[in-house]
Scaffold this motif. Structure first.
Motif, PDB file in Angstrom:
ATOM      1  N   TYR A  33      -4.574   5.955  14.566  1.00 14.87           N
ATOM      2  CA  TYR A  33      -4.483   6.080  13.184  1.00 14.87           C
ATOM      3  C   TYR A  33      -3.091   6.440  12.566  1.00 14.87           C
ATOM      4  CZ  TYR A  33      -5.483   7.168   8.277  1.00 14.87           C
ATOM      5  OH  TYR A  33      -5.755   7.096   6.806  1.00 14.87           O
ATOM      6  N   TYR A  34      -2.389   7.386  13.180  1.00 15.21           N
ATOM      7  CA  TYR A  34      -1.051   7.792  12.979  1.00 15.21           C
ATOM      8  C   TYR A  34       0.043   7.178  13.675  1.00 15.21           C
ATOM      9  CZ  TYR A  34      -3.388  11.589  10.365  1.00 15.21           C
ATOM     10  OH  TYR A  34      -3.973  12.247   9.521  1.00 15.21           O
ATOM     11  N   ASP A  35      -0.121   5.869  14.362  1.00 19.74           N
ATOM     12  CA  ASP A  35       0.755   5.203  14.944  1.00 19.74           C
ATOM     13  C   ASP A  35       1.830   4.565  14.133  1.00 19.74           C
ATOM     14  OD1 ASP A  35       2.405   4.201  16.829  1.00 19.74           O
ATOM     15  OD2 ASP A  35       0.982   2.712  17.734  1.00 19.74           O
ATOM     16  N   PRO A  36       2.956   4.880  13.742  1.00 23.28           N
ATOM     17  CA  PRO A  36       3.739   3.901  12.733  1.00 23.28           C
ATOM     18  C   PRO A  36       3.927   2.402  13.107  1.00 23.28           C
ATOM     19  CG  PRO A  36       4.712   5.996  13.037  1.00 23.28           C
ATOM     20  CD  PRO A  36       3.539   5.885  14.179  1.00 23.28           C
ATOM     21  N   GLU A  59      -5.331  -8.648  -3.547  1.00 19.85           N
ATOM     22  CA  GLU A  59      -5.835  -8.139  -2.313  1.00 19.85           C
ATOM     23  C   GLU A  59      -4.827  -7.439  -1.440  1.00 19.85           C
ATOM     24  OE1 GLU A  59      -9.818 -10.340  -0.910  1.00 19.85           O
ATOM     25  OE2 GLU A  59      -7.844 -11.526  -0.795  1.00 19.85           O
ATOM     26  N   PHE A  60      -3.565  -8.064  -1.391  1.00 17.24           N
ATOM     27  CA  PHE A  60      -2.352  -7.796  -0.685  1.00 17.24           C
ATOM     28  C   PHE A  60      -1.782  -6.829  -1.130  1.00 17.24           C
ATOM     29  CE2 PHE A  60       1.991  -7.875  -0.302  1.00 17.24           C
ATOM     30  CZ  PHE A  60       2.214  -8.028   0.991  1.00 17.24           C
ATOM     31  N   ASP A  61      -1.790  -6.454  -2.607  1.00 20.53           N
ATOM     32  CA  ASP A  61      -1.132  -5.331  -3.201  1.00 20.53           C
ATOM     33  C   ASP A  61      -2.160  -4.347  -2.853  1.00 20.53           C
ATOM     34  OD1 ASP A  61       0.885  -6.878  -4.297  1.00 20.53           O
ATOM     35  OD2 ASP A  61       0.131  -7.043  -6.125  1.00 20.53           O
ATOM     36  N   ARG A  62      -3.226  -4.136  -3.133  1.00 21.24           N
ATOM     37  CA  ARG A  62      -4.296  -3.160  -2.729  1.00 21.24           C
ATOM     38  C   ARG A  62      -4.198  -2.752  -1.254  1.00 21.24           C
ATOM     39  NH1 ARG A  62      -8.920  -2.936  -0.434  1.00 21.24           N
ATOM     40  NH2 ARG A  62      -9.337  -5.277  -0.629  1.00 21.24           N
ATOM     41  N   MET A  63      -4.138  -3.644  -0.248  1.00 21.51           N
ATOM     42  CA  MET A  63      -3.903  -3.177   1.215  1.00 21.51           C
ATOM     43  C   MET A  63      -2.670  -2.799   1.519  1.00 21.51           C
ATOM     44  SD  MET A  63      -6.673  -5.786   2.906  1.00 21.51           S
ATOM     45  CE  MET A  63      -6.470  -7.335   2.145  1.00 21.51           C
ATOM     46  N   GLU A  64      -1.871  -3.251   0.941  1.00 22.78           N
ATOM     47  CA  GLU A  64      -0.275  -2.867   0.985  1.00 22.78           C
ATOM     48  C   GLU A  64      -0.153  -1.497   0.594  1.00 22.78           C
ATOM     49  OE1 GLU A  64       4.345  -4.789   0.385  1.00 22.78           O
ATOM     50  OE2 GLU A  64       2.829  -4.400  -1.256  1.00 22.78           O
ATOM     51  N   ASP A  65      -0.803  -1.131  -0.444  1.00 27.79           N
ATOM     52  CA  ASP A  65      -0.322   0.253  -0.995  1.00 27.79           C
ATOM     53  C   ASP A  65      -1.103   1.208  -0.016  1.00 27.79           C
ATOM     54  OD1 ASP A  65       0.835  -0.492  -3.200  1.00 27.79           O
ATOM     55  OD2 ASP A  65      -0.657  -0.610  -4.645  1.00 27.79           O
ATOM     56  N   GLU A  66      -2.319   0.830   0.391  1.00 29.08           N
ATOM     57  CA  GLU A  66      -3.139   1.536   1.572  1.00 29.08           C
ATOM     58  C   GLU A  66      -2.274   2.016   2.605  1.00 29.08           C
ATOM     59  OE1 GLU A  66      -6.922  -0.066   1.956  1.00 29.08           O
ATOM     60  OE2 GLU A  66      -7.435   0.256  -0.173  1.00 29.08           O
ATOM     61  N   LEU A  67      -1.922   0.765   3.018  1.00 28.51           N
ATOM     62  CA  LEU A  67      -0.940   1.038   4.428  1.00 28.51           C
ATOM     63  C   LEU A  67       0.296   1.715   4.112  1.00 28.51           C
ATOM     64  CD1 LEU A  67      -1.773  -2.719   5.796  1.00 28.51           C
ATOM     65  CD2 LEU A  67      -2.449  -0.522   6.793  1.00 28.51           C
ATOM     66  N   LEU A  68       0.927   1.487   3.133  1.00 32.65           N
ATOM     67  CA  LEU A  68       2.228   2.203   2.866  1.00 32.65           C
ATOM     68  C   LEU A  68       1.854   3.671   2.591  1.00 32.65           C
ATOM     69  CD1 LEU A  68       4.147  -0.138   0.668  1.00 32.65           C
ATOM     70  CD2 LEU A  68       4.658   0.464   3.022  1.00 32.65           C
ATOM     71  N   ASP A  69       0.663   4.212   1.802  1.00 28.47           N
ATOM     72  CA  ASP A  69       0.222   5.494   1.860  1.00 28.47           C
ATOM     73  C   ASP A  69       0.155   6.146   3.122  1.00 28.47           C
ATOM     74  OD1 ASP A  69       0.553   5.481  -0.724  1.00 28.47           O
ATOM     75  OD2 ASP A  69      -1.407   5.200  -1.205  1.00 28.47           O
ATOM     76  N   ARG A  70      -0.508   5.186   4.032  1.00 27.31           N
ATOM     77  CA  ARG A  70      -0.976   5.809   5.371  1.00 27.31           C
ATOM     78  C   ARG A  70       0.606   5.869   6.265  1.00 27.31           C
ATOM     79  NH1 ARG A  70      -4.471   2.033   9.032  1.00 27.31           N
ATOM     80  NH2 ARG A  70      -3.870   2.638  11.277  1.00 27.31           N
ATOM     81  N   LEU A  71       1.413   4.920   6.162  1.00 27.58           N
ATOM     82  CA  LEU A  71       2.609   5.227   6.926  1.00 27.58           C
ATOM     83  C   LEU A  71       3.277   6.376   6.452  1.00 27.58           C
ATOM     84  CD1 LEU A  71       4.687   4.003   8.961  1.00 27.58           C
ATOM     85  CD2 LEU A  71       5.405   2.672   6.881  1.00 27.58           C
ATOM     86  N   GLU A  72       3.364   6.616   5.113  1.00 29.60           N
ATOM     87  CA  GLU A  72       3.941   8.107   4.783  1.00 29.60           C
ATOM     88  C   GLU A  72       3.239   9.143   5.276  1.00 29.60           C
ATOM     89  OE1 GLU A  72       4.447  10.317   0.490  1.00 29.60           O
ATOM     90  OE2 GLU A  72       4.899   8.111   0.536  1.00 29.60           O
ATOM     91  N   TYR A  77       2.677  13.536   9.350  1.00 29.49           N
ATOM     92  CA  TYR A  77       1.898  14.178  10.389  1.00 29.49           C
ATOM     93  C   TYR A  77       2.617  14.217  11.641  1.00 29.49           C
ATOM     94  CZ  TYR A  77      -1.729  14.163  13.896  1.00 29.49           C
ATOM     95  OH  TYR A  77      -2.609  14.499  15.166  1.00 29.49           O
ATOM     96  N   LEU A  78       3.308  13.272  11.945  1.00 30.37           N
ATOM     97  CA  LEU A  78       4.027  13.331  13.086  1.00 30.37           C
ATOM     98  C   LEU A  78       5.370  14.242  12.938  1.00 30.37           C
ATOM     99  CD1 LEU A  78       4.226   9.537  14.154  1.00 30.37           C
ATOM    100  CD2 LEU A  78       3.038  11.388  15.121  1.00 30.37           C
ATOM    101  N   ASN A  79       5.730  14.639  12.049  1.00 31.20           N
ATOM    102  CA  ASN A  79       6.856  15.437  11.628  1.00 31.20           C
ATOM    103  C   ASN A  79       6.332  16.883  11.875  1.00 31.20           C
ATOM    104  OD1 ASN A  79       8.969  13.845  11.384  1.00 31.20           O
ATOM    105  ND2 ASN A  79       8.717  13.700   9.172  1.00 31.20           N
ATOM    106  N   GLU A  80       4.952  17.105  11.333  1.00 25.62           N
ATOM    107  CA  GLU A  80       4.415  18.617  11.606  1.00 25.62           C
ATOM    108  C   GLU A  80       4.128  18.894  13.009  1.00 25.62           C
ATOM    109  OE1 GLU A  80       0.874  18.563   9.050  1.00 25.62           O
ATOM    110  OE2 GLU A  80       2.030  18.357   7.108  1.00 25.62           O
ATOM    111  N   ARG A  81       3.753  17.791  13.709  1.00 26.56           N
ATOM    112  CA  ARG A  81       3.248  18.125  15.084  1.00 26.56           C
ATOM    113  C   ARG A  81       4.562  18.400  16.087  1.00 26.56           C
ATOM    114  NH1 ARG A  81      -1.273  14.718  17.637  1.00 26.56           N
ATOM    115  NH2 ARG A  81      -1.052  16.562  18.954  1.00 26.56           N
TER     116      ARG A  81
END
Length: 82
Positions: A33-36, A59-72, A77-81
């Motif tokens: 899940y957290y793999d950039p 659909e693209f805009d919605r899914m892109e926003d979700e993926l960009l949020d997930r990337l952030e 998450y990776l910086n905290e670990r």
């Protein structure tokens, strides 16, 4: 003492195994899940779907926003670990 401990704790072995297995599955799911790289690949796939007309702009805009949020979230998450 090791043999006595092994005999006394044997009934809990299945519980320990289930706990260990659940932790392994959770760790693997978190890594995926957290793999950039995987998120970026999904963004590229999404762009290709838009270019091929498989999804709409909305659909693209919605899914892109979700993926960009997930990337952030993944980068945090990776910086905290570390």
């Amino acid at each position: 003492m090791g043999l006595i401990k092994a005999i006394l704790t044997a009934p809990t072995a299945p519980i320990r195994f289930v706990d260990w297995t659940a932790r392994q599955v959770l760790d693997a799911a978190e890594r995926e899940y957290y793999d950039p790289a995987a998120i970026r690949q999904r963004l590229a796939d999404l762009s290709a779907q838009l270019d091929n007309g498989e999804i709409t702009e909305e659909e693209f805009d919605r899914m892109e926003d979700e993926l960009l949020d997930r990337l952030e979230e993944a980068e945090e998450y990776l910086n905290e670990r570390q």
